[in-house]
Scaffold this motif. Structure first.
Motif, PDB file in Angstrom:
ATOM      1  N   ILE A   1       0.822  -1.220   0.000  1.00  0.00           N
ATOM      2  CA  ILE A   1       0.000   0.000   0.000  1.00  0.00           C
ATOM      3  C   ILE A   1       0.855   1.268   0.000  1.00  0.00           C
ATOM      4  CG2 ILE A   1      -1.742   1.324   1.289  1.00  0.00           C
ATOM      5  CD1 ILE A   1      -2.870  -1.469   2.218  1.00  0.00           C
ATOM      6  N   PRO A   2       1.799   1.449   0.945  1.00  0.00           N
ATOM      7  CA  PRO A   2       2.602   2.680   0.912  1.00  0.00           C
ATOM      8  C   PRO A   2       3.460   2.811  -0.339  1.00  0.00           C
ATOM      9  CG  PRO A   2       2.928   1.499   2.991  1.00  0.00           C
ATOM     10  CD  PRO A   2       2.115   0.628   2.099  1.00  0.00           C
ATOM     11  N   GLU A   3       4.006   1.700  -0.806  1.00  0.00           N
ATOM     12  CA  GLU A   3       4.834   1.713  -2.010  1.00  0.00           C
ATOM     13  C   GLU A   3       4.016   2.181  -3.218  1.00  0.00           C
ATOM     14  OE1 GLU A   3       6.924  -1.652  -4.810  1.00  0.00           O
ATOM     15  OE2 GLU A   3       6.913  -1.993  -2.648  1.00  0.00           O
ATOM     16  N   TYR A   4       2.823   1.661  -3.348  1.00  0.00           N
ATOM     17  CA  TYR A   4       1.927   2.028  -4.442  1.00  0.00           C
ATOM     18  C   TYR A   4       1.629   3.526  -4.395  1.00  0.00           C
ATOM     19  CZ  TYR A   4      -2.231   1.745  -7.498  1.00  0.00           C
ATOM     20  OH  TYR A   4      -3.139   1.910  -8.512  1.00  0.00           O
ATOM     21  N   LEU A   5       1.264   4.024  -3.231  1.00  0.00           N
ATOM     22  CA  LEU A   5       0.919   5.448  -3.098  1.00  0.00           C
ATOM     23  C   LEU A   5       2.128   6.345  -3.343  1.00  0.00           C
ATOM     24  CD1 LEU A   5      -1.503   5.246  -0.048  1.00  0.00           C
ATOM     25  CD2 LEU A   5      -2.110   5.575  -2.466  1.00  0.00           C
ATOM     26  N   ALA A   6       3.286   5.940  -2.867  1.00  0.00           N
ATOM     27  CA  ALA A   6       4.508   6.730  -3.083  1.00  0.00           C
ATOM     28  C   ALA A   6       4.844   6.805  -4.570  1.00  0.00           C
ATOM     29  CB  ALA A   6       5.671   6.135  -2.296  1.00  0.00           C
ATOM     30  N   ASP A   7       4.586   5.731  -5.299  1.00  0.00           N
ATOM     31  CA  ASP A   7       4.843   5.721  -6.743  1.00  0.00           C
ATOM     32  C   ASP A   7       4.053   6.805  -7.473  1.00  0.00           C
ATOM     33  OD1 ASP A   7       6.646   3.633  -6.616  1.00  0.00           O
ATOM     34  OD2 ASP A   7       5.228   2.107  -7.308  1.00  0.00           O
ATOM     35  N   PHE A   8       2.962   7.260  -6.875  1.00  0.00           N
ATOM     36  CA  PHE A   8       2.110   8.251  -7.523  1.00  0.00           C
ATOM     37  C   PHE A   8       2.144   9.605  -6.818  1.00  0.00           C
ATOM     38  CE2 PHE A   8       0.521   4.108  -8.834  1.00  0.00           C
ATOM     39  CZ  PHE A   8       0.796   4.234 -10.189  1.00  0.00           C
ATOM     40  N   GLY A   9       3.269   9.850  -6.115  1.00  0.00           N
ATOM     41  CA  GLY A   9       3.532  11.187  -5.616  1.00  0.00           C
ATOM     42  C   GLY A   9       3.103  11.503  -4.207  1.00  0.00           C
ATOM     43  N   LEU A  10       2.514  10.568  -3.520  1.00  0.00           N
ATOM     44  CA  LEU A  10       2.145  10.840  -2.129  1.00  0.00           C
ATOM     45  C   LEU A  10       3.366  10.634  -1.240  1.00  0.00           C
ATOM     46  CD1 LEU A  10      -1.257   9.161  -2.512  1.00  0.00           C
ATOM     47  CD2 LEU A  10      -1.017  11.428  -1.523  1.00  0.00           C
TER      48      LEU A  10
ATOM     49  N   LYS B   1      -4.159  -3.251   9.468  1.00  0.00           N
ATOM     50  CA  LYS B   1      -5.037  -2.249  10.093  1.00  0.00           C
ATOM     51  C   LYS B   1      -4.333  -0.895  10.193  1.00  0.00           C
ATOM     52  CE  LYS B   1      -8.311  -2.666  13.515  1.00  0.00           C
ATOM     53  NZ  LYS B   1      -8.790  -3.300  14.724  1.00  0.00           N
ATOM     54  N   LYS B   2      -3.081  -0.903  10.632  1.00  0.00           N
ATOM     55  CA  LYS B   2      -2.318   0.344  10.771  1.00  0.00           C
ATOM     56  C   LYS B   2      -2.048   0.994   9.416  1.00  0.00           C
ATOM     57  CE  LYS B   2       0.088  -1.202  14.906  1.00  0.00           C
ATOM     58  NZ  LYS B   2       1.325  -1.797  15.403  1.00  0.00           N
ATOM     59  N   ILE B   3      -1.589   0.199   8.461  1.00  0.00           N
ATOM     60  CA  ILE B   3      -1.229   0.747   7.149  1.00  0.00           C
ATOM     61  C   ILE B   3      -2.458   1.263   6.415  1.00  0.00           C
ATOM     62  CG2 ILE B   3      -0.396   0.135   4.836  1.00  0.00           C
ATOM     63  CD1 ILE B   3       1.787  -1.525   6.158  1.00  0.00           C
ATOM     64  N   SER B   4      -3.569   0.538   6.451  1.00  0.00           N
ATOM     65  CA  SER B   4      -4.756   0.991   5.721  1.00  0.00           C
ATOM     66  C   SER B   4      -5.300   2.286   6.322  1.00  0.00           C
ATOM     67  CB  SER B   4      -5.828  -0.097   5.656  1.00  0.00           C
ATOM     68  OG  SER B   4      -6.285  -0.448   6.939  1.00  0.00           O
ATOM     69  N   SER B   5      -5.253   2.412   7.621  1.00  0.00           N
ATOM     70  CA  SER B   5      -5.686   3.651   8.281  1.00  0.00           C
ATOM     71  C   SER B   5      -4.737   4.801   7.952  1.00  0.00           C
ATOM     72  CB  SER B   5      -5.758   3.413   9.790  1.00  0.00           C
ATOM     73  OG  SER B   5      -6.073   4.586  10.467  1.00  0.00           O
ATOM     74  N   TYR B   6      -3.446   4.522   8.014  1.00  0.00           N
ATOM     75  CA  TYR B   6      -2.415   5.522   7.705  1.00  0.00           C
ATOM     76  C   TYR B   6      -2.554   5.999   6.254  1.00  0.00           C
ATOM     77  CZ  TYR B   6       2.389   7.233   6.812  1.00  0.00           C
ATOM     78  OH  TYR B   6       3.490   7.969   6.438  1.00  0.00           O
ATOM     79  N   ALA B   7      -2.798   5.087   5.341  1.00  0.00           N
ATOM     80  CA  ALA B   7      -2.947   5.450   3.927  1.00  0.00           C
ATOM     81  C   ALA B   7      -4.123   6.404   3.735  1.00  0.00           C
ATOM     82  CB  ALA B   7      -3.135   4.190   3.078  1.00  0.00           C
ATOM     83  N   ALA B   8      -5.232   6.138   4.400  1.00  0.00           N
ATOM     84  CA  ALA B   8      -6.400   7.022   4.297  1.00  0.00           C
ATOM     85  C   ALA B   8      -6.056   8.423   4.798  1.00  0.00           C
ATOM     86  CB  ALA B   8      -7.579   6.445   5.082  1.00  0.00           C
ATOM     87  N   GLU B   9      -5.335   8.498   5.904  1.00  0.00           N
ATOM     88  CA  GLU B   9      -4.925   9.801   6.450  1.00  0.00           C
ATOM     89  C   GLU B   9      -4.037  10.558   5.466  1.00  0.00           C
ATOM     90  OE1 GLU B   9      -3.030   9.379  10.285  1.00  0.00           O
ATOM     91  OE2 GLU B   9      -4.628   8.032  10.983  1.00  0.00           O
ATOM     92  N   VAL B  10      -3.070   9.866   4.903  1.00  0.00           N
ATOM     93  CA  VAL B  10      -2.136  10.488   3.960  1.00  0.00           C
ATOM     94  C   VAL B  10      -2.887  11.031   2.743  1.00  0.00           C
ATOM     95  CG1 VAL B  10      -0.277   9.961   2.320  1.00  0.00           C
ATOM     96  CG2 VAL B  10      -0.088   9.220   4.705  1.00  0.00           C
ATOM     97  N   ILE B  11      -3.789  10.244   2.198  1.00  0.00           N
ATOM     98  CA  ILE B  11      -4.539  10.679   1.018  1.00  0.00           C
ATOM     99  C   ILE B  11      -5.402  11.901   1.365  1.00  0.00           C
ATOM    100  CG2 ILE B  11      -6.374  10.025  -0.603  1.00  0.00           C
ATOM    101  CD1 ILE B  11      -5.134   7.112  -0.372  1.00  0.00           C
ATOM    102  N   GLU B  12      -6.079  11.849   2.500  1.00  0.00           N
ATOM    103  CA  GLU B  12      -6.922  12.984   2.912  1.00  0.00           C
ATOM    104  C   GLU B  12      -6.109  14.262   3.124  1.00  0.00           C
ATOM    105  OE1 GLU B  12     -10.812  11.797   5.346  1.00  0.00           O
ATOM    106  OE2 GLU B  12      -8.987  10.978   6.251  1.00  0.00           O
TER     107      GLU B  12
END
Length: 167
Positions: free
Chosen positions: A53-62, A85-96
């Motif tokens: 999840i974090p790797e995917y999001l980082a690839d697109f500039g987050l 649970k931690k990563i999915s919650s963290y990803a939502a925060e980062v995107i928001e």
């Protein structure tokens, strides 16, 4: 398609909850289940869908902290489920925090195609759904009744007045 960040977050949270229930149904021994001898284990797939999840999001500039030690698959279901649970919650925060509704319409290169950020986020969910499906098949092979993600597993059809699920 997502028109707003909230649209995405609502679907993300719903899919994360479903994935969490699947992961919570695993056992430590089931993590070694493979479809075929050279294939990835159930644990490897569950760990991949979590740590990617974090790797995917980082690839697109987050700007998101990468997950260290994603090559070493835990032997504990509890560790995998808690990490998801931690990563999915963290990803939502980062995107928001980092993207706006307008960000969803921006286009960038994704796997050799020009895609909007909304489609890129949809791709992340589809990636998780794809691997979650693999996990549920391997659960069956490991003798575990999977959580009914979009409908009940065959064992629960009796609660709907059917002895056997429809073909």
């Amino acid at each position: 398609m997502y028109e707003t960040i909230l649209d995405f977050i609502e679907e993300w949270n719903r899919e994360a909850m479903l994935t969490q229930k699947v992961l919570d149904g695993l056992t430590d021994t089931s993590l070694n289940q493979k479809v075929y001898p050279e294939g990835r284990t159930l644990g490897r797939i569950a760990w991949h869908l979590t740590t990617n999840i974090p790797e995917y999001l980082a690839d697109f500039g987050l700007k998101i902290d990468s997950f260290e030690n994603n090559e070493s698959v835990p032997t504990s279901v509890k560790e995998i489920a808690e990490t998801f649970k931690k990563i999915s919650s963290y990803a939502a925060e980062v995107i928001e925090q980092q993207w706006t509704d307008d960000s969803l319409r921006q286009v960038q290169n994704a796997f050799g195609r020009e895609e909007s950020n909304a489609r890129i986020l949809m791709g992340l969910i589809k990636h998780i759904v794809h691997h979650r499906g693999q996990v549920t098949i391997l659960m069956r092979q490991a003798g575990i009744k999977p959580f009914g993600v979009y409908g009940p597993p065959k064992e629960d059809w009796i609660h709907f007045g059917m002895e056997n699920p429809p073909l």
